[in-house]
Design a protein around this motif. Structure first.
Motif, mmCIF file in Angstrom:
data_model
loop_
_atom_site.group_PDB
_atom_site.id
_atom_site.type_symbol
_atom_site.label_atom_id
_atom_site.label_comp_id
_atom_site.label_asym_id
_atom_site.label_seq_id
_atom_site.Cartn_x
_atom_site.Cartn_y
_atom_site.Cartn_z
ATOM 1 N N CYS A 14 -17.907 11.802 -14.825
ATOM 2 C CA CYS A 14 -17.234 12.100 -13.563
ATOM 3 C C CYS A 14 -16.452 13.413 -13.631
ATOM 4 O O CYS A 14 -16.586 14.276 -12.756
ATOM 5 C CB CYS A 14 -16.294 10.947 -13.205
ATOM 6 N N THR A 56 -23.246 5.362 -5.494
ATOM 7 C CA THR A 56 -22.674 5.752 -4.226
ATOM 8 C C THR A 56 -22.676 4.564 -3.277
ATOM 9 O O THR A 56 -23.645 3.827 -3.217
ATOM 10 C CB THR A 56 -23.509 6.885 -3.585
ATOM 11 N N HIS A 102 -13.578 9.331 -5.801
ATOM 12 C CA HIS A 102 -14.463 8.964 -6.899
ATOM 13 C C HIS A 102 -13.748 7.966 -7.800
ATOM 14 O O HIS A 102 -12.538 8.057 -7.993
ATOM 15 C CB HIS A 102 -14.876 10.197 -7.705
ATOM 16 N N ARG A 149 -17.734 7.351 -4.461
ATOM 17 C CA ARG A 149 -18.737 7.377 -5.531
ATOM 18 C C ARG A 149 -18.195 6.697 -6.777
ATOM 19 O O ARG A 149 -17.018 6.815 -7.108
ATOM 20 C CB ARG A 149 -19.143 8.817 -5.847
ATOM 21 N N ASP A 168 -16.758 9.523 1.410
ATOM 22 C CA ASP A 168 -17.778 9.658 0.375
ATOM 23 C C ASP A 168 -17.224 9.013 -0.893
ATOM 24 O O ASP A 168 -16.582 9.673 -1.709
ATOM 25 C CB ASP A 168 -18.097 11.130 0.153
ATOM 26 N N TRP A 170 -18.588 5.978 -10.971
ATOM 27 C CA TRP A 170 -19.068 6.590 -12.210
ATOM 28 C C TRP A 170 -18.846 5.634 -13.374
ATOM 29 O O TRP A 170 -17.860 4.900 -13.406
ATOM 30 C CB TRP A 170 -18.331 7.894 -12.473
ATOM 31 N N SER A 211 -27.798 5.832 -7.528
ATOM 32 C CA SER A 211 -28.229 7.209 -7.341
ATOM 33 C C SER A 211 -28.358 7.846 -8.713
ATOM 34 O O SER A 211 -28.008 7.256 -9.728
ATOM 35 C CB SER A 211 -27.228 7.992 -6.478
#
Length: 307
Positions: free
Chosen positions: A171, A38, A136, A163, A161, A165, A33
């Motif tokens: 981040c 993601t 994250h 994600r 969710d 980085w 993304s």
């Protein structure tokens, strides 16, 4: 109501649209993304709120009410629910409703540089169990995570969710721009106990790796530091254990101080329900079934929103 149409046809093989990266044929595939990697669970993906919108809003919910298919078609959450809800069992419907009503995005776990990818799965498992909606991860090797996650996460990452980085700066700065106060789990003279953190405010909690802890860059970018009180000979916890303790304290403090943990509006809950319905159908059937069911609903398309 589901409607059959002779004019609707699905390709036997999904074409790869250049703007969405690699499409997922399995729920554990990854795609790229524009603001961090993601975990991708379906070719129908929810759209994200931009940083400015999240910062202006009291809610830290990351999605908007728009779901995009690989061919450019767009759906709203009401139509997604209308199409996929009839496929659920009553027990699964009740489970999704219960989870959605307890989800919180105001507490954001961020883990950095984990060496054991099983620990990332364990962090996701604890976060899901204690009502957090996102995790994250900085500097995670996605291939290793894919290989190790299932055993330790119990499938929790599917509902969150998650994600990835590349750098701590990208981040943490994104979290700050979204309105989070960044608290690092690190013991120093200025650190406060996790019991002294105001968890009713949007808080991103930084957790370091198993060997060196947090990097100097992450500590420098953090707004504050906090520690977990200990009374034994050992001076640290495993990262997955530390995460569970912090998440539990955050939930307990939020319930005690404000009487609730969930921070979603009714509309946010509807959007999150649609997200979970898509993820449930992908894991239990196939991507194409979810697309086929939605295609046979009366969909109001929205063309005024760009990708």
């Amino acid at each position: 109501m589901l409607l059959a149409s002779r004019h609707l046809a699905l390709p036997l093989r999904r074409p790869v649209a250049p703007h969405v990266g690699r499409l997922c044929s399995r729920p554990d595939r990854l795609h790229s993304s524009t603001v961090g990697r993601t975990l991708c669970f379906a070719p129908i993906r929810p759209s994200r709120r931009d940083v400015e919108a999240v910062q202006r809003s009291c809610s830290k919910f990351p999605f908007v009410d728009e779901f995009k298919l690989f061919n450019g078609e767009r759906y709203d959450s009401a139509k997604v629910i209308q199409g996929l809800d009839p496929l659920l069992t009553s027990s699964r419907r009740e489970s999704i409703t219960k989870v959605v009503n307890g989800r919180c995005f105001s507490v954001l776990p961020i883990v950095e540089g984990l060496h054991d990818m099983g620990n990332l799965g364990a962090v996701c498992r604890s976060a899901d169990a204690l009502g957090l909606g996102a995790v994250h991860c900085i500097n995670a090797e996605s291939q290793r995570y894919r290989a190790r996650k299932q055993r330790n996460s119990a499938g929790a990452e599917k509902w969150m969710d998650v994600r990835m980085w590349d750098t701590a700066a990208s981040c943490i700065n994104h979290a700050k721009a979204s309105g989070y106060r960044v608290v690092a789990t690190h013991f120093d003279p200025a650190a406060v106990s996790i019991h002294g953190v105001d968890w009713t405010q949007p808080t991103a909690i930084l957790l370091g790796n198993e060997r060196e802890g947090l990097s100097a860059e992450a500590l420098q970018l953090a707004d504050a530091t906090a520690y977990i009180p200990m009374s034994g000979f050992v001076s640290s916890f495993n990262v997955s254990v530390a995460a569970a303790l912090v998440f539990y304290e955050a939930r307990r403090a939020r319930l005690e101080r404000q009487g609730y943990h969930c921070d979603l509006t009714d509309h946010d809950k509807q959007v999150l329900t649609a997200v979970m319905l898509l993820r449930h159908q992908v894991s239990h059937t196939t991507d194409c079934l979810a697309i086929r069911v939605l295609a046979r609903c009366r969909i109001s398309r929205c063309y005024d929103c760009c990708y």
